[in-house]
Design a protein around this motif. Structure first.
Motif, PDB file in Angstrom:
ATOM      1  N   CYS A 122       0.852  -1.199   0.000  1.00 41.32           N
ATOM      2  CA  CYS A 122       0.000   0.000   0.000  1.00 41.32           C
ATOM      3  C   CYS A 122       0.883   1.244   0.000  1.00 41.32           C
ATOM      4  CB  CYS A 122      -0.909   0.020   1.221  1.00 41.32           C
ATOM      5  SG  CYS A 122      -2.233  -1.192   1.147  1.00 41.32           S
ATOM      6  N   HIS A 123       1.956   1.189   0.739  1.00 38.12           N
ATOM      7  CA  HIS A 123       2.894   2.317   0.798  1.00 38.12           C
ATOM      8  C   HIS A 123       3.477   2.588  -0.593  1.00 38.12           C
ATOM      9  CE1 HIS A 123       6.733   4.355   1.764  1.00 38.12           C
ATOM     10  NE2 HIS A 123       6.034   4.892   2.741  1.00 38.12           N
ATOM     11  N   GLN A 124       3.852   1.519  -1.298  1.00 39.83           N
ATOM     12  CA  GLN A 124       4.392   1.676  -2.662  1.00 39.83           C
ATOM     13  C   GLN A 124       3.351   2.268  -3.601  1.00 39.83           C
ATOM     14  OE1 GLN A 124       5.383  -2.380  -3.579  1.00 39.83           O
ATOM     15  NE2 GLN A 124       7.565  -2.115  -3.090  1.00 39.83           N
ATOM     16  N   LEU A 125       2.107   1.846  -3.438  1.00 40.98           N
ATOM     17  CA  LEU A 125       1.047   2.285  -4.355  1.00 40.98           C
ATOM     18  C   LEU A 125       0.641   3.739  -4.137  1.00 40.98           C
ATOM     19  CD1 LEU A 125      -1.254  -0.868  -4.349  1.00 40.98           C
ATOM     20  CD2 LEU A 125       0.093   0.004  -6.272  1.00 40.98           C
ATOM     21  N   ILE A 175      -2.674   9.068   1.655  1.00 41.05           N
ATOM     22  CA  ILE A 175      -3.301   8.698   2.933  1.00 41.05           C
ATOM     23  C   ILE A 175      -3.765   7.236   2.924  1.00 41.05           C
ATOM     24  CG2 ILE A 175      -5.391   9.078   4.341  1.00 41.05           C
ATOM     25  CD1 ILE A 175      -3.366  11.274   4.783  1.00 41.05           C
ATOM     26  N   ALA A 176      -3.452   6.539   4.003  1.00 40.09           N
ATOM     27  CA  ALA A 176      -3.986   5.187   4.205  1.00 40.09           C
ATOM     28  C   ALA A 176      -4.890   5.208   5.433  1.00 40.09           C
ATOM     29  CB  ALA A 176      -2.855   4.192   4.411  1.00 40.09           C
ATOM     30  N   VAL A 177      -6.074   4.650   5.293  1.00 42.59           N
ATOM     31  CA  VAL A 177      -6.981   4.524   6.437  1.00 42.59           C
ATOM     32  C   VAL A 177      -7.166   3.039   6.730  1.00 42.59           C
ATOM     33  CG1 VAL A 177      -9.391   4.733   7.161  1.00 42.59           C
ATOM     34  CG2 VAL A 177      -8.185   6.707   6.232  1.00 42.59           C
ATOM     35  N   ILE A 178      -6.929   2.691   7.979  1.00 40.91           N
ATOM     36  CA  ILE A 178      -7.000   1.287   8.387  1.00 40.91           C
ATOM     37  C   ILE A 178      -7.964   1.161   9.558  1.00 40.91           C
ATOM     38  CG2 ILE A 178      -5.694  -0.673   9.330  1.00 40.91           C
ATOM     39  CD1 ILE A 178      -3.796   2.054   7.643  1.00 40.91           C
ATOM     40  N   ALA A 179      -8.910   0.231   9.434  1.00 39.40           N
ATOM     41  CA  ALA A 179      -9.789  -0.091  10.568  1.00 39.40           C
ATOM     42  C   ALA A 179      -9.696  -1.582  10.822  1.00 39.40           C
ATOM     43  CB  ALA A 179     -11.227   0.313  10.260  1.00 39.40           C
ATOM     44  N   ALA A 234       6.217   0.232   7.994  1.00 42.27           N
ATOM     45  CA  ALA A 234       5.921   0.211   6.553  1.00 42.27           C
ATOM     46  C   ALA A 234       6.189   1.573   5.899  1.00 42.27           C
ATOM     47  CB  ALA A 234       4.475  -0.215   6.322  1.00 42.27           C
ATOM     48  N   GLY A 235       6.572   2.582   6.681  1.00 42.30           N
ATOM     49  CA  GLY A 235       6.928   3.880   6.105  1.00 42.30           C
ATOM     50  C   GLY A 235       5.866   4.958   6.260  1.00 42.30           C
ATOM     51  N   PHE A 236       4.918   4.722   7.142  1.00 37.55           N
ATOM     52  CA  PHE A 236       3.856   5.708   7.361  1.00 37.55           C
ATOM     53  C   PHE A 236       4.087   6.487   8.648  1.00 37.55           C
ATOM     54  CE2 PHE A 236       1.714   2.455   4.779  1.00 37.55           C
ATOM     55  CZ  PHE A 236       1.049   3.241   3.848  1.00 37.55           C
TER      56      PHE A 236
END
Ligand SMILES: [Zn+2]
Length: 311
Positions: free
Chosen positions: A179-182, A188-192, A251-253
């Motif tokens: 996801c980080h690469q994409l 922004i990544a949202v994770i629940a 992961a780089g976030f």
């Protein structure tokens, strides 16, 4: 901290099950078995709790592709509409302008609501039946693959969402690295995810106490139930806010926002009751920073947001 590390988690295939010999979050091989009957292990270094042994990928894909698996989602569409609108509202607080990829999109109800707010929306889903419903019901073309298998160009998305996906995948750390690469820098990544270990109302709450007190007591949770097709869910990972934060950071976030995922889909009096329950937990979280609700919400940003402006 132990210095023992493995390059890749060791996997042994046996009759629809696989066994891990290393932690997926930090790669430590210092794994503690919490209860052999319940297939629960915990990494002694980072605290990650996971099923081990567990159903393998083929077993999981078969499980989620069962006919009728998503019937209740379609039946409860009205209540679930409210749920997706709540999540969308939270996402829009920190989203990056541009497009959106929803990983594990299910029947596509979220993308249906989200598409008005993004330049383009895309989704992936391993369940054949869910992909079919997403097409028929919402006219969405969902990719029936894992994102690790899709040939998507790096840095091609502004937002990635994973609603209750990470606890189902075999390698959550690998998925977040992809996801980080994409994402574009600053994306922004949202994770629940469920707050399995620490939530007051969770079946695993005893486990949380046990981790601190008596790690080897019995606990009745068996990944093997899913093998028989009797369970509605297969959770391979059981996250705490600390472990999820570490996974995303590795992961780089960077974490932008942490809170509670308003995951409940109810109607009538139950909607009111759970809305109140959620509000109480939000207050507790705001005052103490402690999350005892059933779910965890994290918004994370791919580091390097200024690079995009320079390019
Ligand atoms: Zn670990």
């Amino acid at each position: 901290m132990s210095t023992a590390r493995a390059e890749m988690p060791g996997i042994v295939m046996t009759d629809g099950l696989e066994a891990l010999s290393a932690c997926n979050v930090c790669r430590s091989v210092a794994i503690q078995q919490l209860d052999p009957e319940c297939n629960l292990c915990r990494c002694s270094d980072c605290g990650y709790v996971f099923d081990n042994p567990r159903p393998n990928e083929q077993t999981i894909t078969r499980f989620y592709s069962q006919r009728g698996k998503y019937d209740s989602w379609v039946r409860d569409a009205a209540a679930r509409d409210a749920l997706w609108k709540r999540r969308l509202k939270m996402l829009l607080r920190y989203h990056a302008p541009g497009n959106l990829l929803d990983v594990g999109t299910g029947i596509g109800q979220f993308l249906h609501h989200a598409r008005a707010h993004f330049t383009e929306v895309a989704g992936t889903e391993i369940s054949e039946s869910a992909v079919r419903i997403a097409g028929e019901r919402y006219g969405l073309e969902i990719q029936q693959r894992r994102i690790e298998e899709l040939r998507l160009p790096d840095a091609s998305f502004d937002n990635v969402t994973l609603f209750h996906v990470l606890e189902h995948v075999p390698e959550p750390a690998r998925l977040m690295r992809r996801c980080h690469q994409l994402l574009r820098p600053g994306g922004i990544a949202v994770i629940a995810v469920p707050n399995d270990v620490l939530a007051w109302g969770s079946g695993l709450k005893k486990l949380g106490k046990r981790i601190a007190l008596r790690p080897f007591q019995k606990f009745s949770r068996v990944a093997g139930i899913a093998k028989a097709g009797t369970s509605r869910e297969i959770h391979l990972s059981h996250f705490t806010p600390v472990v999820l934060r570490r996974l995303l950071t590795h992961a780089g976030f960077e974490i932008v926002e942490e809170g509670l995922d308003p995951y409940y889909a109810a109607s009538g009096v139950w909607k009111l009751a759970h809305g109140l329950y959620y509000a109480v937990h939000r207050v507790i979280f705001k005052l103490s920073g402690i999350n005892r609700y059933e779910t965890i919400w994290m918004t994370a940003r791919k580091k390097g947001e200024f690079t995009r402006l320079l390019n």
